[in-house]
Scaffold this active site. Structure first.
Site, PDB file in Angstrom:
ATOM      1  N   ARG A  15       0.829  -1.214   0.000  1.00 51.64           N
ATOM      2  CA  ARG A  15       0.000   0.000   0.000  1.00 51.64           C
ATOM      3  C   ARG A  15       0.862   1.262   0.000  1.00 51.64           C
ATOM      4  O   ARG A  15       0.519   2.267  -0.597  1.00 51.64           O
ATOM      5  CB  ARG A  15      -0.946   0.023   1.209  1.00 51.64           C
ATOM      6  CG  ARG A  15      -1.824  -1.215   1.385  1.00 51.64           C
ATOM      7  CD  ARG A  15      -2.591  -1.601   0.130  1.00 51.64           C
ATOM      8  NE  ARG A  15      -3.545  -2.663   0.349  1.00 51.64           N
ATOM      9  CZ  ARG A  15      -3.356  -3.940   0.031  1.00 51.64           C
ATOM     10  NH1 ARG A  15      -2.220  -4.335  -0.519  1.00 51.64           N
ATOM     11  NH2 ARG A  15      -4.297  -4.841   0.244  1.00 51.64           N
ATOM     12  N   ASP A 466     -15.243  -4.920  13.747  1.00 52.80           N
ATOM     13  CA  ASP A 466     -14.628  -5.071  12.428  1.00 52.80           C
ATOM     14  C   ASP A 466     -14.627  -6.567  12.110  1.00 52.80           C
ATOM     15  O   ASP A 466     -14.127  -7.360  12.901  1.00 52.80           O
ATOM     16  CB  ASP A 466     -13.187  -4.539  12.445  1.00 52.80           C
ATOM     17  CG  ASP A 466     -12.610  -4.394  11.045  1.00 52.80           C
ATOM     18  OD1 ASP A 466     -12.769  -5.333  10.230  1.00 52.80           O
ATOM     19  OD2 ASP A 466     -11.997  -3.354  10.761  1.00 52.80           O
ATOM     20  N   ASN A 474      -1.278  -5.274   6.331  1.00 52.62           N
ATOM     21  CA  ASN A 474      -1.789  -4.354   7.356  1.00 52.62           C
ATOM     22  C   ASN A 474      -0.680  -3.867   8.288  1.00 52.62           C
ATOM     23  O   ASN A 474      -0.773  -2.797   8.877  1.00 52.62           O
ATOM     24  CB  ASN A 474      -2.866  -5.024   8.216  1.00 52.62           C
ATOM     25  CG  ASN A 474      -4.077  -5.493   7.439  1.00 52.62           C
ATOM     26  OD1 ASN A 474      -4.724  -6.469   7.798  1.00 52.62           O
ATOM     27  ND2 ASN A 474      -4.396  -4.815   6.346  1.00 52.62           N
ATOM     28  N   ARG A 477       0.910  -0.268   8.476  1.00 49.48           N
ATOM     29  CA  ARG A 477       0.225   0.934   8.970  1.00 49.48           C
ATOM     30  C   ARG A 477      -0.529   0.693  10.274  1.00 49.48           C
ATOM     31  O   ARG A 477      -0.689   1.606  11.068  1.00 49.48           O
ATOM     32  CB  ARG A 477      -0.804   1.433   7.932  1.00 49.48           C
ATOM     33  CG  ARG A 477      -0.238   1.766   6.617  1.00 49.48           C
ATOM     34  CD  ARG A 477      -1.299   2.015   5.563  1.00 49.48           C
ATOM     35  NE  ARG A 477      -2.419   1.078   5.558  1.00 49.48           N
ATOM     36  CZ  ARG A 477      -2.345  -0.172   5.140  1.00 49.48           C
ATOM     37  NH1 ARG A 477      -1.215  -0.671   4.706  1.00 49.48           N
ATOM     38  NH2 ARG A 477      -3.405  -0.948   5.143  1.00 49.48           N
ATOM     39  N   ASN A 539     -14.850   2.794   2.861  1.00 50.12           N
ATOM     40  CA  ASN A 539     -15.745   2.897   1.705  1.00 50.12           C
ATOM     41  C   ASN A 539     -16.935   3.794   2.013  1.00 50.12           C
ATOM     42  O   ASN A 539     -17.378   3.912   3.161  1.00 50.12           O
ATOM     43  CB  ASN A 539     -16.206   1.518   1.226  1.00 50.12           C
ATOM     44  CG  ASN A 539     -17.161   0.856   2.194  1.00 50.12           C
ATOM     45  OD1 ASN A 539     -18.375   1.048   2.108  1.00 50.12           O
ATOM     46  ND2 ASN A 539     -16.629   0.094   3.144  1.00 50.12           N
ATOM     47  N   CYS A 594     -18.815  -0.968 -24.339  1.00 50.44           N
ATOM     48  CA  CYS A 594     -18.214  -1.234 -25.657  1.00 50.44           C
ATOM     49  C   CYS A 594     -16.706  -0.943 -25.644  1.00 50.44           C
ATOM     50  O   CYS A 594     -15.937  -1.584 -26.358  1.00 50.44           O
ATOM     51  CB  CYS A 594     -18.914  -0.429 -26.752  1.00 50.44           C
ATOM     52  SG  CYS A 594     -18.591   1.346 -26.691  1.00 50.44           S
TER      53      CYS A 594
END
Length: 1028
Positions: A15, A466, A474, A477, A539, A594
């Protein structure tokens, strides 16, 4: 990451690689850093730069552990205080275990004006915290005059004020000031002239600035431009000039340009030179003079220390006035100055002996990013001072007695000196619900621990939930986790680690998602017991849901997020601010169907195509297959129904999968080889058959012109490593979904694959007369609902008959094993397939191929992340938590946006709540809710009358979710007025209420109906669950 081999451990650093890039990562891995001062700010910086992955870090400190250190240093423990350990010895093992690739050592020798500084020669960067200004100047002068210069950073935190100073030498070269990825922008036109004007296709914005340079590629007609860089002068967001083009051939069509990153040199002065005329960053434009005011106040504080050999006493008015006088004297010596802010100076004096852990976290994150810039030349450095204050936190507390702030000999003395005993007790009693326990969640738990949030003895609690397990990536961080925690739940592991920082806390860890499915757990009763909600999510959808629940239950919400070096915080307070759902970001641009299917123009298109192929072949189709055979367990019954021309959804696709199902490894290799031909040869031949290269549109322009690229068929060559990689990776995935064993040692070699393919015959290609979609607005059709021709029907029936006759319809063959795309496991072959498929498609369309790292980021929708930004954002949002707990007024709250790369930090006031006027005397905001209590026989008419009688206005429309309960113009709706609310809503037995959407008639005819607040309808008079 090994400094010797320069290999980057992607499983740990993936990351961060997307933030810094490999070159910067490798430079860090060869750099040594000296960091002095193991207080709260020092240990924050140590954490962040060890996680980032420097080669070596020396921690320096000569002080011994004290009880108050436990309130600011998250790596100290009660035992360290009891045994009076040296702070640096206590924190050393805990800092070192953050990253096995970083060598961490210690020093506790004295650092003063008489110290010989030659020991600093071996470091590339020196950071001082908790050092007197005279020491900082001496060390800075040494670093500045060293050849090459040693990068110097000075950091200080005193109560409500913090500062960072940077000096990276007289000539500091930066390779990439912003870190933003250069995007390919397609060209509409380039004029012949002096100057020539470039216009972007489809009015796309170019995002350029005058003076920057762009590189041209694939231009037709004006070919001489290709491969050259031209400096631009911006005319509009969609056009710019590039100098003289009058001598070039006329522009025909196509082409694109990219921003060229040019190195930039920054010049720094020493701290001594910068004293009188400081270059400062302004974080809050509502008080632009604040940095210069803090500059003067903190210089005066340094002078106070030199004169008195101590900091001002907590709550001492006499010391405060001395500091005000000193500040005025210092201010007169400054060339670049602002009027003295006496209130700020007095607050600084009163709190200078104290500490605000969130403020240290915020500035520690920023200072750590400056360390990484100093080592790598990646991103624009801070020039040269950064100041931040938290005066809004302490302003409302000034009238409290001095006793409130006096030390009590516990871990909260530093915090107490800033916010007082009463506020500390409120934090202890706080009951917080935190959703998410990733990087921001870990940082928030650290801040809660240092602030004493949710203590068991005070009936406080932090509830964290969580559902995720810890992955190796992970660890870069999420600093509460260690290698031994991999594959353990994040929430429970973080809870244990948090209690090590502060054993007095009560942490309740859950493994649930917070979503409609868990409303039984996180119900109104749950929300009634908590005081505020904190989101640590990655998110938008989850944020919106948690926000709606918080608003519904009148709870404050603290939201934050990061992307790379960027971060934001948003503070949502009942009846004062708007909520997260009050604003909507523009939706992500979807790639037209397309374009993905036939006309990719950039590498992102080929990567998404490859990702879609994985999803379709190895996840979606196996899932549909399993569902079909779970619904229709008998193949004979399916055959009978198909023979009777009965429509069975998905039957055609499922029978096709059954009939072509491989039964051994060799079949998987052959299937993969056929797919190669289909994707990378036949597709191109079909397109060129349908649209030959000279095809022209109605307006006479060429069909195959930018951004459309004509494909070139690829002939299979096993010796080509990319061809081999595609066949083997695809075959492995087919083997996995069809549960076919193979030997990694024997079956995956080039010789083995060559042997298996030697006898196969690839059917000759015959072009089909089929329509190829070119309309960009057409959506992807649902494969399961496509109409099937009678010939295809007959073929499917014959295939199923044959399978039944040959005894191929066994329980094992009616099952497949769908795959879930996992980007971080390099052994599963998922990324091998996507990378090979994307690269081959890019070759076919003459698109520059992306490396595996970029492919993984786009295919896996990876959000770039770095610990520095995470620490900063959690610190800033935790400062706002104190204000929420104190019940502060609207003007005290700040939202923040920052980009540590540039660097910029902007504090703004929160968005004030808006009120919607329905009538002159009736208005509402998002925080308002009207209540109506009913009973078993309460009708819709009763409901409408109840709203009118209670709130003075009659609803004209009533909606429950997506169901319209009452719209007068709808046929039959007037008859519903007599029906009971029970009958209309049909609630479950345990349902106490529903929230209904109501509208009201406009005041003027012809206007639209006016929306109202949600109306909560209770099924019983006392609001209890109704009885059936």
């Amino acid at each position: 990451m090994s400094a010797d081999s320069m290999e980057i451990d992607d499983s740990l650093y993936s990351r961060q690689r997307y933030v810094l890039g490999d070159s910067a990562m490798q430079q860090m891995a060869q750099s040594s850093v000296f960091l002095s001062g193991m207080g709260g700010l020092g240990v924050e910086i140590a954490k962040n730069i060890v996680l980032a992955g420097v080669k070596a870090l020396t921690l320096h400190d000569s002080k011994r552990c004290e009880t108050r250190d436990l309130g600011s240093n998250f790596f100290l423990r009660q035992d360290d205080v009891l045994t009076r350990r040296n702070r640096v010895e206590a924190v050393h093992p805990r800092v070192a275990e953050l990253n096995p690739y970083v060598h961490v050592d210690t020093s506790s020798s004295s650092l003063d004006l008489s110290t010989d500084l030659s020991f600093l020669n071996r470091y590339q960067c020196v950071i001082l915290t908790e050092a007197r200004l005279s020491i900082q100047k001496k060390v800075n002068d040494f670093c500045h005059s060293h050849q090459p210069p040693i990068r110097f950073i000075g950091c200080d935190a005193f109560g409500i004020c913090v500062r960072v100073f940077c000096d990276f030498g007289e000539r500091f070269e930066v390779s990439d000031a912003t870190g933003e990825e250069a995007k390919e922008i397609f060209i509409q036109n380039i004029t012949q002239g002096n100057p020539g004007v470039v216009t972007c296709m489809d009015s796309r914005t170019h995002g350029l600035q005058t003076g920057q340079s762009v590189l041209f590629r694939e231009v037709n007609g004006m070919d001489t431009l290709n491969g050259t860089a031209r400096q631009v002068t911006v005319l509009s967001p969609h056009s710019f000039t590039i100098g003289d083009t009058s001598w070039l051939q006329p522009y025909a069509h196509g082409g694109f340009f990219l921003l060229v990153k040019t190195p930039r040199t920054y010049s720094f002065e020493t701290m001594e030179q910068q004293m009188c005329e400081p270059q400062v960053l302004i974080p809050d434009f509502s008080k632009p003079e604040a940095p210069l005011q803090i500059h003067a106040a903190m210089l005066a504080l340094d002078a106070f220390q030199e004169q008195h050999n101590r900091l001002p006493n907590i709550g001492c008015c006499q010391d405060a006035e001395v500091l005000v006088k000193l500040t005025e004297e210092v201010n007169h010596t400054l060339t670049n100055r602002a009027p003295v802010n006496s209130e700020l100076v007095r607050c600084l004096s009163r709190t200078a002996q104290g500490s605000l852990p969130p403020l240290a976290a915020a500035v520690g994150g920023m200072a750590s990013q400056e360390v990484l810039k100093a080592l790598t030349g990646k991103f624009a450095p801070l020039q040269q001072w950064f100041y931040l204050d938290a005066i809004e936190v302490v302003k409302p507390l000034q009238s409290l007695s001095a006793e409130e702030f006096s030390p009590r000999g516990d871990r909260y003395d530093g915090l107490r000196a800033c916010i007082g005993e009463t506020m500390c007790l409120e934090l202890h009693k706080l009951r917080v619900f935190m959703v998410g326990c990733g990087a921001i969640g870990c940082e928030m738990l650290k801040n809660f621990a240092l602030l004493g949030v949710g203590l068991a003895k005070s009936s406080g609690e932090v509830c964290v939930t969580d559902p995720d397990l810890i992955e190796k990536s992970n660890l870069n961080r999420q600093f509460l986790f260690r290698p031994q925690h991999i594959q353990k739940p994040k929430s429970t592991t973080a809870a244990v680690a948090t209690l090590e920082i502060n054993p007095e806390m009560q942490v309740d860890a859950h493994l649930n998602k917070v979503c409609p499915a868990t409303e039984g757990v996180y119900n109104d009763l749950f929300y009634s017991r908590i005081h505020l909600v904190v989101t640590a999510l990655d998110n938008v959808e989850a944020r919106r849901y948690v926000d709606s629940r918080s608003v519904s239950n009148q709870k404050a919400l603290l939201d934050s997020g990061t992307m790379g070096t960027k971060g934001h915080t948003e503070i949502i307070v009942p009846n004062l601010t708007e909520s997260y759902n009050s604003h909507r970001d523009p939706p992500e641009e979807e790639i037209p169907f397309c374009t993905l299917k036939s006309f990719p123009a950039v590498i992102e298109h080929t990567i998404q195509w490859a990702r879609d192929k994985f999803e379709s072949a190895f996840a979606h189709k196996p899932t549909i297959y399993n569902m079909f055979w779970q619904t229709h367990s008998s193949a004979e019954a399916v055959l009978q129904r198909m023979q009777q021309r009965e429509s069975l959804e998905g039957a055609f696709q499922v029978v096709k999968l059954l009939s072509r199902r491989p039964s051994q490894w060799e079949h998987c290799i052959i299937l993969a080889r056929l797919k190669f031909d289909k994707y990378f040869k036949r597709k191109a031949l079909q397109l060129l058959h349908s649209f030959p290269l000279d095809t022209r549109l109605k307006d006479g322009s060429l069909f195959w012109q930018s951004p459309k690229r004509s494909p070139s068929p690829i002939e299979f060559d096993l010796k080509d490593s990319l061809h081999f990689s595609f066949v083997v990776s695809a075959a492995r995935l087919y083997a996995e979904i069809y549960n076919i064993p193979y030997s990694e040692k024997q079956d995956l070699s080039q010789e083995a694959v060559s042997r298996m393919l030697s006898e196969m015959t690839v059917p000759e290609y015959r072009p089909a007369e089929k329509r190829i979609e070119t309309d960009e607005n057409v959506k992807k059709p649902d494969q399961m609902k496509l109409s099937v021709s009678s010939e295809e029907e007959r073929e499917a029936i014959a295939q199923l008959e044959e399978a039944i006759t040959a005894d191929h319809v066994t329980p094992e063959r009616l099952r497949m094993s769908p795959l879930m795309f996992e980007k971080d496991d390099d052994l599963n072959g998922h990324m091998d397939f996507v990378a090979a498929a994307s690269s081959l498609r890019a070759r076919m369309y003459s698109i520059e191929v992306a490396d595996r790292l970029k492919t993984k980021r786009i295919a896996g929708k990876i959000i770039p992340a770095i610990a520095t930004a995470t620490a900063a954002v959690a610190g800033l949002v935790s400062l706002e938590l104190v204000k929420v707990v104190g019940g502060y007024g609207f003007e005290s709250f700040n939202n923040c946006f920052f980009n540590l790369a540039i660097p910029v930090m902007v504090l703004t006031e929160a968005a004030p709540v808006k009120r919607t006027q329905i009538r002159e005397n009736i208005s509402f905001s998002i925080w308002d809710r009207w209540d109506v209590c009913g009973h078993q026989h309460f009708s819709l008419s009763d409901f409408i009358n109840a709203v009118r009688e209670k709130y003075g206005i009659e609803p004209t429309m009533v909606v429950h979710g997506v169901k319209m309960l009452y719209v007068p113009v709808m046929p039959g709706h007037n008859k519903r007025l007599k029906l009971t609310m029970h009958k209309l809503i049909k609630p479950s037995v345990d349902r106490r209420y529903v929230d209904l959407t109501v509208s009201f008639a406009p005041e003027s005819d012809g206007d639209e109906d006016l929306p109202g607040p949600p109306v909560r309808y209770y099924f019983s008079p006392n609001g209890d669950a109704h009885t059936a």
